[in-house]
Enzyme design. Structure first.
Site, PDB file in Angstrom:
ATOM      1  N   ASP A  62       0.873  -1.159   0.000  1.00 38.45           N
ATOM      2  CA  ASP A  62       0.000   0.000   0.000  1.00 38.45           C
ATOM      3  C   ASP A  62       0.921   1.223   0.000  1.00 38.45           C
ATOM      4  O   ASP A  62       2.112   1.112   0.313  1.00 38.45           O
ATOM      5  CB  ASP A  62      -0.880  -0.033   1.251  1.00 38.45           C
ATOM      6  CG  ASP A  62      -1.754   1.194   1.387  1.00 38.45           C
ATOM      7  OD1 ASP A  62      -2.328   1.625   0.376  1.00 38.45           O
ATOM      8  OD2 ASP A  62      -1.832   1.733   2.499  1.00 38.45           O
ATOM      9  N   ASP A  65       0.124   4.914   1.337  1.00 41.55           N
ATOM     10  CA  ASP A  65       0.086   5.813   2.485  1.00 41.55           C
ATOM     11  C   ASP A  65       0.335   5.068   3.790  1.00 41.55           C
ATOM     12  O   ASP A  65      -0.332   4.099   4.098  1.00 41.55           O
ATOM     13  CB  ASP A  65      -1.261   6.534   2.526  1.00 41.55           C
ATOM     14  CG  ASP A  65      -1.456   7.390   1.288  1.00 41.55           C
ATOM     15  OD1 ASP A  65      -0.628   8.286   1.076  1.00 41.55           O
ATOM     16  OD2 ASP A  65      -2.405   7.149   0.538  1.00 41.55           O
TER      17      ASP A  65
END
Length: 201
Positions: free
Chosen positions: A12, A14
């Site tokens: 991922d 963030d």
């Protein structure tokens, strides 16, 4: 503790991505050391902005390693990709000072602007699309997702992938029961428990 062995890792963006640079430095250092050579800061700095395969070529040339790009990439060992719900514009804005870092991923899937990603997390679409774009098209169960969000964990579960979650400490642990493993920091991640190459001490 040992978990299902995996061959590919999906990150991922963030909350996780910035920690990943150390993984690449560690990997290039380890592969160079196999040939008795040192992966220096000067060499690392010269690679900024390169794609992974271009990094391999430059390291082989600079350190005069007796290997091919393909052999080096195989020794690198762990194909990694980025799977973020953010749009391409958002990623470019957030990562404008880390462009060289993004180049280290085999590919990037940006869900909000990728027509192949039909639904957002917790739907598994983004991770299934991301896995399918590796040249060797790994099975979902051969992929490990690194996430920080509950919806990302649910998406990885729905995709039939293992998932390590590094959550915000404010998230109730009861929401994380679907995680394969929960860590306080990516620095606690031990790749060998998933059958990946261990970090050198």
């Amino acid at each position: 503790m040992q978990f299902n062995k995996v061959t590919h890792v999906l990150f991922d963006l963030d909350g996780l991505l910035i920690d990943s640079e150390d993984l690449y430095t560690e990997t290039f250092t380890r592969v160079s050391a196999k040939y008795g050579k040192q992966f220096t800061w000067e060499l690392k700095a010269s690679l900024l902005g390169f794609q992974a395969s271009e990094c391999a070529d430059k390291i082989i040339e600079t350190l005069e390693l007796p290997t091919t790009r393909e052999e080096f990439m195989a020794l690198k060992g762990v194909p990694i990709a980025l799977a973020t719900s953010s749009s391409q514009d958002s990623v470019q804005m957030k990562m404008q000072n880390h462009k060289e870092f993004l180049q280290l991923f085999d590919h990037l899937v940006m869900g909000s602007s990728d027509p192949a990603v039909t639904k957002g997390k917790p739907d598994p679409a983004i991770f299934l699309v991301c896995a399918a774009r590796f040249p060797d098209k790994p099975k979902p169960e051969d992929c490990l997702v690194l996430e920080d969000a509950v919806n990302g964990m649910k998406a990885a579960n729905a995709a039939n992938m293992s998932v390590v979650v590094v959550p915000d400490p404010r998230i109730d642990s009861a929401q994380l029961t679907g995680a394969t493993l929960v860590l306080r920091s990516l620095e606690e991640f031990k790749p060998e428990v998933f059958g990946l190459p261990a970090y050198d001490e």
